[in-house]
Design a protein around this motif. Structure first.
Motif, PDB file in Angstrom:
ATOM      1  N   ILE A  76       0.842  -1.200   0.000  1.00  0.00           N
ATOM      2  CA  ILE A  76       0.000   0.000   0.000  1.00  0.00           C
ATOM      3  C   ILE A  76       0.872   1.242   0.000  1.00  0.00           C
ATOM      4  O   ILE A  76       0.630   2.192  -0.749  1.00  0.00           O
ATOM      5  CB  ILE A  76      -0.966  -0.017   1.198  1.00  0.00           C
ATOM      6  N   THR A  77       1.912   1.251   0.811  1.00  0.00           N
ATOM      7  CA  THR A  77       2.824   2.397   0.865  1.00  0.00           C
ATOM      8  C   THR A  77       3.530   2.599  -0.463  1.00  0.00           C
ATOM      9  O   THR A  77       3.646   3.727  -0.948  1.00  0.00           O
ATOM     10  CB  THR A  77       3.861   2.190   1.988  1.00  0.00           C
ATOM     11  N   ALA A  78       3.995   1.513  -1.079  1.00  0.00           N
ATOM     12  CA  ALA A  78       4.701   1.607  -2.360  1.00  0.00           C
ATOM     13  C   ALA A  78       3.773   2.114  -3.457  1.00  0.00           C
ATOM     14  O   ALA A  78       4.167   2.954  -4.274  1.00  0.00           O
ATOM     15  CB  ALA A  78       5.282   0.250  -2.739  1.00  0.00           C
ATOM     16  N   SER A  79       2.533   1.630  -3.488  1.00  0.00           N
ATOM     17  CA  SER A  79       1.613   2.070  -4.544  1.00  0.00           C
ATOM     18  C   SER A  79       1.259   3.540  -4.387  1.00  0.00           C
ATOM     19  O   SER A  79       1.091   4.251  -5.377  1.00  0.00           O
ATOM     20  CB  SER A  79       0.351   1.208  -4.552  1.00  0.00           C
ATOM     21  N   ALA A  80       1.183   4.021  -3.173  1.00  0.00           N
ATOM     22  CA  ALA A  80       0.911   5.451  -2.966  1.00  0.00           C
ATOM     23  C   ALA A  80       2.077   6.280  -3.485  1.00  0.00           C
ATOM     24  O   ALA A  80       1.868   7.329  -4.108  1.00  0.00           O
ATOM     25  CB  ALA A  80       0.680   5.728  -1.486  1.00  0.00           C
ATOM     26  N   GLY A  81       3.288   5.819  -3.267  1.00  0.00           N
ATOM     27  CA  GLY A  81       4.463   6.532  -3.772  1.00  0.00           C
ATOM     28  C   GLY A  81       4.507   6.543  -5.288  1.00  0.00           C
ATOM     29  O   GLY A  81       4.849   7.553  -5.905  1.00  0.00           O
ATOM     30  N   ILE A  82       4.137   5.438  -5.907  1.00  0.00           N
ATOM     31  CA  ILE A  82       4.119   5.352  -7.366  1.00  0.00           C
ATOM     32  C   ILE A  82       3.068   6.295  -7.939  1.00  0.00           C
ATOM     33  O   ILE A  82       3.309   6.998  -8.912  1.00  0.00           O
ATOM     34  CB  ILE A  82       3.877   3.899  -7.817  1.00  0.00           C
ATOM     35  N   ARG A  83       1.892   6.325  -7.336  1.00  0.00           N
ATOM     36  CA  ARG A  83       0.843   7.235  -7.811  1.00  0.00           C
ATOM     37  C   ARG A  83       1.289   8.684  -7.684  1.00  0.00           C
ATOM     38  O   ARG A  83       1.061   9.491  -8.574  1.00  0.00           O
ATOM     39  CB  ARG A  83      -0.449   7.002  -7.038  1.00  0.00           C
ATOM     40  N   ALA A  84       1.915   9.026  -6.573  1.00  0.00           N
ATOM     41  CA  ALA A  84       2.380  10.398  -6.371  1.00  0.00           C
ATOM     42  C   ALA A  84       3.430  10.772  -7.408  1.00  0.00           C
ATOM     43  O   ALA A  84       3.420  11.887  -7.948  1.00  0.00           O
ATOM     44  CB  ALA A  84       2.938  10.561  -4.957  1.00  0.00           C
TER      45      ALA A  84
END
Length: 108
Positions: A25-33
């Motif tokens: 979840i943390t990694a996907s939020a970083g990718i989206r940002a």
């Protein structure tokens, strides 16, 4: 007071799963940002180029949609399809289209 061994054995995989899920979840939020930041930079660059009355000379005469599809083909290593799309968009010969596609692919 300690937990019984059987309960502890059952909780370890669950705790591992929760930890992996939180990391994803943390990694996907970083990718989206990051994706949003890239989109903002591209929009700003487009505005600067338009303001300075510049255009991308490597893509003259090609619609943005056709250029996006050509780029998708290049990113997927489908150069023959990219050549075909370039020829359809511009009417250039196969040799000219192949040369343009090779130059564009090398610019990535």
């Amino acid at each position: 007071m300690s937990l019984p061994a059987a309960l502890l054995v059952q909780l370890v995989p669950v705790a591992f799963f929760v930890a992996v899920l939180l990391l994803l979840i943390t990694a996907s939020a970083g990718i989206r940002a990051t994706g949003r930041a890239v989109e903002r930079v591209e929009r700003k660059l487009d505005l600067v180029m338009k303001r300075l009355d510049l255009e991308d000379s490597t893509a003259v005469g090609i619609s943005p949609d056709a250029l996006a599809e050509i780029d998708r083909c290049l990113w997927s290593d489908r150069r023959a399809e990219a050549v075909r799309l370039y020829r359809e968009a511009t009417g250039h010969t196969a040799a000219q289209a192949k040369e343009w596609v090779e130059r564009r692919a090398a610019s990535y």
